[in-house]
Design an enzyme around this catalytic site. Structure first.
Site, short mmCIF file in Angstrom:
data_model
loop_
_atom_site.label_atom_id
_atom_site.label_comp_id
_atom_site.label_asym_id
_atom_site.label_seq_id
_atom_site.Cartn_x
_atom_site.Cartn_y
_atom_site.Cartn_z
N THR A 190 18.08 82.42 37.87
CA THR A 190 18.35 83.59 37.03
C THR A 190 17.95 84.89 37.72
O THR A 190 18.73 85.84 37.80
CB THR A 190 17.60 83.46 35.69
OG1 THR A 190 18.07 82.29 35.01
CG2 THR A 190 17.85 84.66 34.81
N GLN A 212 23.62 81.97 33.73
CA GLN A 212 22.94 83.25 33.61
C GLN A 212 23.41 84.18 34.73
O GLN A 212 23.53 83.76 35.87
CB GLN A 212 21.42 83.08 33.69
CG GLN A 212 20.83 82.16 32.64
CD GLN A 212 20.81 80.70 33.03
OE1 GLN A 212 21.48 80.28 33.97
NE2 GLN A 212 20.03 79.91 32.31
N ASP A 248 22.30 86.94 29.77
CA ASP A 248 21.14 87.53 30.45
C ASP A 248 21.48 88.84 31.16
O ASP A 248 21.11 89.06 32.32
CB ASP A 248 20.55 86.54 31.46
CG ASP A 248 19.90 85.33 30.80
OD1 ASP A 248 20.02 85.19 29.57
OD2 ASP A 248 19.28 84.53 31.51
N ASP A 285 21.32 85.72 24.92
CA ASP A 285 20.01 86.26 25.32
C ASP A 285 20.17 87.48 26.23
O ASP A 285 19.47 87.63 27.23
CB ASP A 285 19.20 85.19 26.06
CG ASP A 285 18.98 83.94 25.25
OD1 ASP A 285 18.97 84.01 24.01
OD2 ASP A 285 18.83 82.86 25.85
N ARG A 333 15.99 85.05 19.46
CA ARG A 333 15.24 83.80 19.52
C ARG A 333 14.12 84.01 20.54
O ARG A 333 14.26 84.76 21.50
CB ARG A 333 16.13 82.62 19.89
CG ARG A 333 16.78 82.68 21.26
CD ARG A 333 17.59 81.41 21.51
NE ARG A 333 18.26 81.44 22.82
CZ ARG A 333 18.93 80.40 23.32
NH1 ARG A 333 19.04 79.27 22.63
NH2 ARG A 333 19.52 80.49 24.51
N TRP A 392 11.67 83.29 23.64
CA TRP A 392 11.68 82.56 24.91
C TRP A 392 10.23 82.33 25.34
O TRP A 392 9.51 83.27 25.64
CB TRP A 392 12.44 83.36 25.96
CG TRP A 392 12.44 82.75 27.33
CD1 TRP A 392 12.43 81.42 27.63
CD2 TRP A 392 12.47 83.44 28.59
NE1 TRP A 392 12.44 81.23 28.99
CE2 TRP A 392 12.47 82.45 29.60
CE3 TRP A 392 12.50 84.79 28.94
CZ2 TRP A 392 12.49 82.78 30.96
CZ3 TRP A 392 12.52 85.12 30.29
CH2 TRP A 392 12.52 84.13 31.29
#
Length: 365
Positions: free
Chosen positions: A131, A167, A190, A217, A281, A283
């Site tokens: 990532t 990602q 991301d 996310d 959410r 992480w």
């Protein structure tokens, strides 16, 4: 005609299929006789600490990375002419106080973009980028400022169905006292990684009048980040047949840090069907199982794309969202309706007085 891989929109709120301006076609301002606008030029340099970047050779450098490398010392400024700069960029810690300015004053004119994903193989064959390695731009320097620029990652799942690491970071920001004004962050999964240099480093970020789009996310990380008067846009997905398509925020705030993500006077809109997105959410990364993610969304407008009944979800078993530091205050819009109070923790007026940019960004905190 640009390939689909290079066709990520530079126009807020549009998709690659409908964009009027693509990353493969710089705007007309890129070819004007005065590419640096009111910021001077190499012939009329506004001060000795300013360098000019122009893809057509009218500046000190034709690419952003070479200008960053040349901007030694602290407190330097790069004025970047309109155009699409396709390359990865690293701003190392030694470039403290560096400022990047989009010369036209309109972030749509100047884009820093690349197209790596977490699953992209490393050039040496030793694995994949991961990532962090996928970031188009990485900022490690403290005191970094960006104005009127687009940061983008135009890697697309649809072009790479064999990838499992999807990602694709537009910018990873790690430095303390980082600020972005009037910038745009484009990607899918991301998009904006608001991070710090170490688990024990509590970096402060400020994003004002910015636009961020994505799906999974797409605003995430452990920084103490303030998003003030920003616009978050959730995107339609063609690879999923049902909700949820994704999550706007995924903070990973360290347990010892009292300040995570603060979103205020902002709005969330969507190109997806109603209620197809969660607001957030938590992480809790494997590198920090003591993390206790924090998100406050206040005085903001949440459009119908946000699931008002269940706006939060759990990412990892054993770390339910209810055990984290999620809260809201005085939000409006269909995505902010409190239909199940237990699913929407609210700050009291007294508590909300402590959830302010001054508290988040104070040097004396």
């Amino acid at each position: 005609m640009p390939s689909r891989r290079t066709a990520l929109s530079l126009l807020a709120g549009t998709t690659a299929a409908t964009a009027a301006l693509t990353l493969g076609a710089p705007g007309a301002r890129a070819r004007t006789a005065h590419p640096f606008g009111r910021h001077g030029s190499p012939a009329r340099r506004r001060d000795p600490r300013t360098l000019y970047v122009d893809p057509y050779g009218r500046g000190d450098h034709t690419d952003v990375q070479s200008a960053v490398d040349a901007a030694t010392g602290t407190g330097r400024t790069l004025v970047i002419a309109p155009g699409v700069y396709r390359a990865t960029v690293l701003v190392p810690a030694a470039r403290e106080g560096l400022t990047l300015i989009g010369a036209s004053g309109d972030a749509r004119d100047t884009a820093l973009v690349y197209g790596n994903a977490a699953g992209t193989p490393k050039p040496d064959g030793s694995g994949t980028l991961g990532t962090s390695g996928s970031a188009s731009v990485t900022v490690q320097a403290a005191g970094f400022t960006a104005r009127d620029l687009t940061f983008a990652n135009d890697w697309l799942r649809s072009d790479n169905p064999e990838y499992t690491g999807t990602q694709a970071v537009a910018v990873k920001v790690q430095g303390d006292r980082s600020a972005f004004h009037g910038c745009r962050f484009l990607g899918h999964q991301d998009t904006l990684y608001a991070d710090s240099l170490a688990l024990t480093s509590f970096a402060r970020h400020y994003y004002r009048d910015c636009y961020v789009e994505g799906d999974v996310d797409f605003v995430f990380g452990r920084a103490s980040a303030v998003f003030d008067r920003c616009h978050f846009r959730t995107l339609t997905r063609t690879d999923l047949a049902s909700a949820p398509y994704g999550f706007v925020f995924a903070p990973s705030t360290a347990g010892a840090n009292p300040y995570g993500f603060l979103v205020l006077r902002s709005r969330v809109t969507s190109t997806a069907p109603d209620a197809y997105y969660k607001l957030a959410r938590p992480w809790v990364p494997s590198s920090d199982l003591t993390a206790r993610p924090m998100l406050t969304v206040r005085d903001s407008h949440l459009g119908p794309g946000i699931d008002a009944v269940s706006p939060y979800a759990t990412m990892s078993a054993g770390f339910p969202w209810q055990d984290q530091r999620f809260a809201e205050h005085r939000n409006t819009g269909p995505g902010a309706r409190v239909t199940v109070p237990a699913n929407r923790p609210q700050l009291t007026a007294a508590e909300a007085r402590a959830h302010t940019p001054a508290r988040w960004l104070s040097a004396a905190r």
